[in-house]
Scaffold this motif. Structure first.
Motif, PDB file in Angstrom:
ATOM      1  N   VAL A 195     -39.800   0.772 -30.219  1.00 39.87           N
ATOM      2  CA  VAL A 195     -38.803  -0.264 -30.486  1.00 39.87           C
ATOM      3  C   VAL A 195     -38.068   0.063 -31.778  1.00 39.87           C
ATOM      4  O   VAL A 195     -38.607   0.690 -32.683  1.00 39.87           O
ATOM      5  CB  VAL A 195     -39.434  -1.678 -30.585  1.00 39.87           C
ATOM      6  N   LYS A 208     -32.534   5.649 -30.923  1.00 40.48           N
ATOM      7  CA  LYS A 208     -33.599   5.588 -29.917  1.00 40.48           C
ATOM      8  C   LYS A 208     -33.261   6.435 -28.692  1.00 40.48           C
ATOM      9  O   LYS A 208     -34.079   7.192 -28.191  1.00 40.48           O
ATOM     10  CB  LYS A 208     -33.799   4.140 -29.415  1.00 40.48           C
ATOM     11  N   GLU A 242     -34.249   1.502 -22.271  1.00 41.51           N
ATOM     12  CA  GLU A 242     -33.755   0.127 -22.106  1.00 41.51           C
ATOM     13  C   GLU A 242     -33.526  -0.186 -20.624  1.00 41.51           C
ATOM     14  O   GLU A 242     -32.451  -0.650 -20.257  1.00 41.51           O
ATOM     15  CB  GLU A 242     -32.424  -0.040 -22.854  1.00 41.51           C
ATOM     16  N   THR A 272     -36.953   0.435 -26.182  1.00 48.81           N
ATOM     17  CA  THR A 272     -36.411  -0.920 -26.021  1.00 48.81           C
ATOM     18  C   THR A 272     -36.112  -1.550 -27.380  1.00 48.81           C
ATOM     19  O   THR A 272     -36.603  -1.087 -28.412  1.00 48.81           O
ATOM     20  CB  THR A 272     -37.402  -1.812 -25.240  1.00 48.81           C
ATOM     21  N   HIS A 273     -35.268  -2.561 -27.361  1.00 52.92           N
ATOM     22  CA  HIS A 273     -35.095  -3.347 -28.584  1.00 52.92           C
ATOM     23  C   HIS A 273     -35.763  -4.709 -28.422  1.00 52.92           C
ATOM     24  O   HIS A 273     -35.736  -5.544 -29.312  1.00 52.92           O
ATOM     25  CB  HIS A 273     -33.607  -3.504 -28.921  1.00 52.92           C
ATOM     26  N   ASP A 274     -36.390  -4.899 -27.244  1.00 47.69           N
ATOM     27  CA  ASP A 274     -36.985  -6.182 -26.910  1.00 47.69           C
ATOM     28  C   ASP A 274     -38.488  -6.137 -27.212  1.00 47.69           C
ATOM     29  O   ASP A 274     -39.271  -5.536 -26.474  1.00 47.69           O
ATOM     30  CB  ASP A 274     -36.737  -6.462 -25.421  1.00 47.69           C
ATOM     31  N   VAL A 275     -38.865  -6.742 -28.338  1.00 48.68           N
ATOM     32  CA  VAL A 275     -40.244  -6.667 -28.799  1.00 48.68           C
ATOM     33  C   VAL A 275     -41.193  -7.289 -27.766  1.00 48.68           C
ATOM     34  O   VAL A 275     -42.267  -6.759 -27.486  1.00 48.68           O
ATOM     35  CB  VAL A 275     -40.389  -7.379 -30.170  1.00 48.68           C
ATOM     36  N   ALA A 321     -41.903  -4.972 -24.976  1.00 48.99           N
ATOM     37  CA  ALA A 321     -42.836  -3.930 -25.400  1.00 48.99           C
ATOM     38  C   ALA A 321     -44.271  -4.457 -25.374  1.00 48.99           C
ATOM     39  O   ALA A 321     -45.179  -3.784 -24.887  1.00 48.99           O
ATOM     40  CB  ALA A 321     -42.472  -3.437 -26.795  1.00 48.99           C
TER      41      ALA A 321
END
Lengths: 245, 252
Positions: free
Chosen positions: A40, A47, A158, A190-193, A196
């Protein structure tokens, strides 16, 4: 047991009008066989470049990536990329898309394709064209097209970001169900914690550009995971703190 | 009923144009410029003599042959130029220099090389339509989304499969646009190309009617027939865009 993927000292910069832009700076990590690692990081931190290097599409300026002990030299069907924008061929039907990656002799290409189509819930859509499908279904086509060639590794960039929140969660659950059936090594960007925490065994947190590994978290929860448990919320808070939130 | 209503504005426009034309001829008492009725009569005469179909057939044959040759040469060349950078660097300047030269400028050379038979007009039509085909096809290859090429490379497919199942289908919509443009241009130059034709073709009909006694009714009849045939040809090419394999490009 030797690691499945070894990422060693890789760095990458791009030349721009304003001089060199360091995108990825000195990254080291390993992924074990069958492990699910999520990476992340804030948007624009490099990324995608990192994943493209690991998957073999981009050459790093320094360092190297080894898969099963072999230095990586270009992409290979051993690890298939699933990306945010998707790359399902719009001119092929769902079935033709699934059969696309089956090189060489397969006595039952069609049956194999149809089996994976129904596995991801696309039964009855085999003859449809991608433009007739919704975003979530397209994602399923892409996932099935990757799975049908039985790759040892799935690289996901992503993969669910373009979907609405509900479909995205639905796809996570489907993905976990499929991964429980067929064991793959997974690298997820991903940027979505929350995503993850839901999916991964281990989470690497990247810094802002040039991307380096800033922190590492184990996700010790058994599946199916309850993302609303105090432990999961505490983990999310700890990861978000790394971003200064 | 819906279709008729859609055509209504165009039909009204045509009717208005014919009316203005007719009024203008009557008003100016022109003895040489034909009225719409004279044009229709002249056309019917041609039909009765049976020569009209010969002229249309001859023109279609030349345009069809020249155009097909242009597609057979232009599409593979365009694919090659689009895919191989060296080929593009070498051939593109030549294409760009030859492209703006009007086919009319080639007429003397065409006569020198091919005489005054069918070959000369076919050559001129080929020239006029091969360049748009090459340019559109090469441009189509250049604008293929890289993600599709990467996906194909990821699956480790053979070069033949990459070309047949990725590159060509991706470019096909552009190729069809190129074919529409080049068939339009080919039909456009048919008159010029048939100025050197021996005894047939719509271009020949127009030039011959003018030279052999100022038959302007036949000149205008020839023009109208060229226009309508061109419309029908384009309608045919547009049907190619309905093909299933290019449906993705036009589906919205």
């Amino acid at each position: 047991m030797p690691a499945k993927i070894v990422v060693k000292d890789i760095a990458k910069s791009y030349s721009t009008a304003k001089g060199p832009l360091n995108v990825v700076g000195d990254i080291n990590f390993t992924v074990d066989d069958g492990e699910f690692v999520a990476i992340v990081g804030p948007s624009g931190c490099g990324k995608t470049t990192l994943l493209n290097i690991i998957a073999g599409f981009v050459h790093p300026d320094q360092g190297q990536v080894a898969v099963d002990g072999e230095p990586r030299d270009g992409p290979s069907p051993k690890g298939i990329v699933i990306s945010q924008q998707g790359s399902v061929f719009p001119w092929l039907t769902v079935r033709q898309n699934l059969m696309f990656g089956l090189n060489g002799y397969h006595p039952d290409k069609k049956e194999l394709a149809d089996r994976y189509a129904s596995m991801v819930g696309l039964k009855g859509f085999e003859k449809g064209y991608p433009h007739q499908l919704s975003g979530g279904m397209l994602k399923r086509v892409e996932l099935a097209r990757a799975l049908v060639v039985k790759p040892e590794i799935l690289y996901m960039d992503e993969p669910l970001s373009a979907l609405d929140a509900l479909t995205s969660i639905q796809m996570r659950i489907e993905l976990l169900r499929i991964l429980a059936e067929e064991r793959h090594t997974c690298v997820l960007i991903t940027h979505d914690v929350e995503e993850a925490i839901h999916l991964a065994d281990r989470i690497l947190v990247l810094s802002a550009r040039p991307a380096t590994i800033q922190a590492e978290f184990e996700v010790p929860f058994a599946h199916p995971r309850n993302l609303l448990s105090p432990a999961a919320i505490a983990l999310k808070a700890a990861i978000l703190r790394e971003f200064g939130l | 009923m819906g279709r008729v209503r859609q055509l209504l504005p165009a039909l009204a426009m045509a009717a208005l144009l014919v009316a203005v034309w007719w009024a203008a001829v009557v008003e100016t008492k022109s003895v040489i410029f034909p009225t719409p009725l004279q044009v229709v009569t002249a056309t019917l005469d041609l039909v009765q003599q049976g020569t009209l179909w010969d002229h249309i057939g001859a023109s279609l044959f030349r345009v069809g042959t020249g155009f097909l040759l242009a597609v057979l040469v232009g599409v593979p060349l365009g694919l090659w130029m689009g895919w191989v950078k060296g080929a593009f660097m070498t051939l593109n300047p030549l294409v760009q220099i030859l492209r703006p030269i009007s086919p009319i400028a080639w007429i003397p050379l065409a006569i020198l090389w091919f005489g005054v038979g069918d070959l000369s007009p076919i050559f001129l039509i080929f020239l006029s339509s091969v360049f748009p085909t090459i340019v559109q096809t090469a441009d189509g290859v250049h604008t293929i989304d890289r993600k599709y090429i990467w996906a194909a490379e990821n699956f480790g497919v053979s070069r033949a499969k990459l070309f047949l199942q990725v590159v060509i289908p991706a470019v096909l919509p552009q190729i069809i646009v190129g074919m529409r443009v080049s068939l339009g241009v080919a039909w456009l130059v048919v008159v010029a190309a048939e100025m050197i034709a021996l005894r047939s073709g719509l271009g020949y009909l127009i030039i011959d009617s003018r030279n052999a006694g100022n038959r302007y009714d036949l000149v205008v009849a020839g023009m109208v027939i060229i226009g309508i045939t061109g419309l029908l040809l384009d309608g045919m090419m547009r049907r190619l865009q309905l093909l299933k394999v290019v449906g993705w490009r036009y589906a919205r």
